[in-house]
Design an enzyme around this catalytic site. Structure first.
Site, PDB file in Angstrom:
ATOM      1  N   CYS A  36       0.812  -1.226   0.000  1.00 29.53           N
ATOM      2  CA  CYS A  36       0.000   0.000   0.000  1.00 29.53           C
ATOM      3  C   CYS A  36       0.835   1.261   0.000  1.00 29.53           C
ATOM      4  O   CYS A  36       0.489   2.244  -0.678  1.00 29.53           O
ATOM      5  CB  CYS A  36      -0.934  -0.004   1.201  1.00 29.53           C
ATOM      6  SG  CYS A  36      -0.055  -0.083   2.801  1.00 29.53           S
ATOM      7  N   HIS A  38      -1.235   0.570   7.313  1.00 24.50           N
ATOM      8  CA  HIS A  38      -1.888   0.674   6.006  1.00 24.50           C
ATOM      9  C   HIS A  38      -2.016   2.141   5.612  1.00 24.50           C
ATOM     10  O   HIS A  38      -2.554   2.954   6.368  1.00 24.50           O
ATOM     11  CB  HIS A  38      -3.270   0.027   6.038  1.00 24.50           C
ATOM     12  CG  HIS A  38      -3.931  -0.061   4.695  1.00 24.50           C
ATOM     13  ND1 HIS A  38      -3.275  -0.538   3.577  1.00 24.50           N
ATOM     14  CD2 HIS A  38      -5.185   0.283   4.269  1.00 24.50           C
ATOM     15  CE1 HIS A  38      -4.094  -0.503   2.535  1.00 24.50           C
ATOM     16  NE2 HIS A  38      -5.248   0.012   2.929  1.00 24.50           N
ATOM     17  N   ASP A  81      -8.531   3.709  -2.520  1.00 20.13           N
ATOM     18  CA  ASP A  81      -7.536   2.709  -2.130  1.00 20.13           C
ATOM     19  C   ASP A  81      -7.369   1.698  -3.257  1.00 20.13           C
ATOM     20  O   ASP A  81      -8.307   0.977  -3.600  1.00 20.13           O
ATOM     21  CB  ASP A  81      -7.995   2.008  -0.848  1.00 20.13           C
ATOM     22  CG  ASP A  81      -6.915   1.139  -0.214  1.00 20.13           C
ATOM     23  OD1 ASP A  81      -5.909   0.856  -0.892  1.00 20.13           O
ATOM     24  OD2 ASP A  81      -7.082   0.745   0.950  1.00 20.13           O
TER      25      ASP A  81
END
Length: 306
Positions: free
Chosen positions: A75, A115, A130
């Site tokens: 991420c 994250h 995302d």
């Protein structure tokens, strides 16, 4: 006279990497187009970590790794690159750090604050953007609501965001959770139950202007993953992405021991186990190249030598 491009060099690089014809990105539908293109190209993978080839990260390093060298990433790489891309189009966007719930037990948190997520403010509403939550990808911005009443559907399932109280991970008391579930066509009933993906506070903004690669949030999160005592992402190689065979979508998952295709609509799996010897490394690399379009590993991670 040479035509003057309306796009920056980085925007053109990003468009080329995701295989998308350059165009102005102005609306949520435009952002959705970009998110879908990202899912076609970027693999969620930890190969630099398991092969001990990590380096400190900033925008220039990420461009070199993911845009120029055709790598994937976790991420903190992929979402950060999308952040810079949308920022250059004038979007009100910021990065936050949240905590992913253990997707197997749903009883604890994996790597608190590990994250990195994009939040955009579009027409005075906040949305989650995302493109790097494994293959749990909404493929369009998810509205941040109090009650989770606005649901986004993609080929991978249903997604919503709702407000919560007393959601504590580490030293943070988060205000919202992202929840997801599989499609109604999914054959496994348990998959159609809403579960928590991750918790976050959309206003807990991190400083993304720091370009000192040793102290960026991207480098700090990368180190959290490396130091995680469970070693879930630091010792076990993983690559996963959405693949489209022209008629249906599947999730491709590559581990040290196997390659699995999971039909997004039904959940049916087709699994290939690798030989339990050093040739498994060769099979792993073959799949990296043929399925994920990733460069092969040059050094053998310890897990293949056990």
């Amino acid at each position: 006279m040479e035509a003057i491009s309306i796009f920056s060099d980085y925007q053109l690089q990003f468009f080329k990497r995701i295989g998308m014809k350059p165009k102005p990105i102005e609306t949520l539908d435009d952002v959705s187009d970009v998110m879908k293109a990202c899912s076609n190209v970027f693999s969620f993978e930890n190969l630099d970590i398991v092969s001990n080839s990590c380096e400190p990260l900033n925008k220039d390093v990420l461009i070199k790794q993911v845009i120029c060298n055709n790598q994937g990433g976790l991420c903190y790489k992929i979402n950060t690159l999308l952040y810079h891309f949308l920022l250059e189009f004038g979007f009100k966007i910021h990065i936050i750090r949240g905590s992913v719930e253990n997707q197997e037990t749903h009883s604890d948190w994996n790597i608190p604050t590990g994250h990195m997520i994009n939040i955009i403010n579009f027409e005075n509403r906040l949305y989650v953007v995302d493109v790097a939550f494994g293959c749990n990808l909404s493929l369009r911005p998810i509205p941040i609501t109090d009650d989770g009443s606005e649901v986004v559907e993609s080929c991978t399932g249903l997604y919503r965001v709702r407000k919560v109280e007393n959601c504590v991970s580490g030293k943070y008391n988060y205000t919202h959770i992202l929840e997801h579930r599989k499609l109604d066509s999914f054959l496994i009933e348990s998959g159609k139950t809403w579960v928590t993906g991750y918790a976050f506070d959309p206003l807990l903004i991190v400083d993304n202007n720091n370009n000192n690669e040793k102290t960026t949030h991207q480098t700090l999160v990368q180190q959290l993953v490396i130091d995680d005592p469970t070693k879930e992402f630091s010792t076990k190689p993983l690559a996963t992405k959405i693949v489209n065979d022209g008629s249906s979508f599947s999730i491709a998952t590559l581990t040290a021991n196997s390659f699995t295709l999971t039909d997004c609509k039904t959940g049916q799996k087709t699994k290939t186990n690798f030989d339990n010897d050093k040739s498994s490394f060769e099979q792993f690399n073959q799949h990296l190249i043929s399925i994920f379009n990733l460069p092969p590993l040059k050094t053998i991670p310890p897990i293949f030598l056990n």
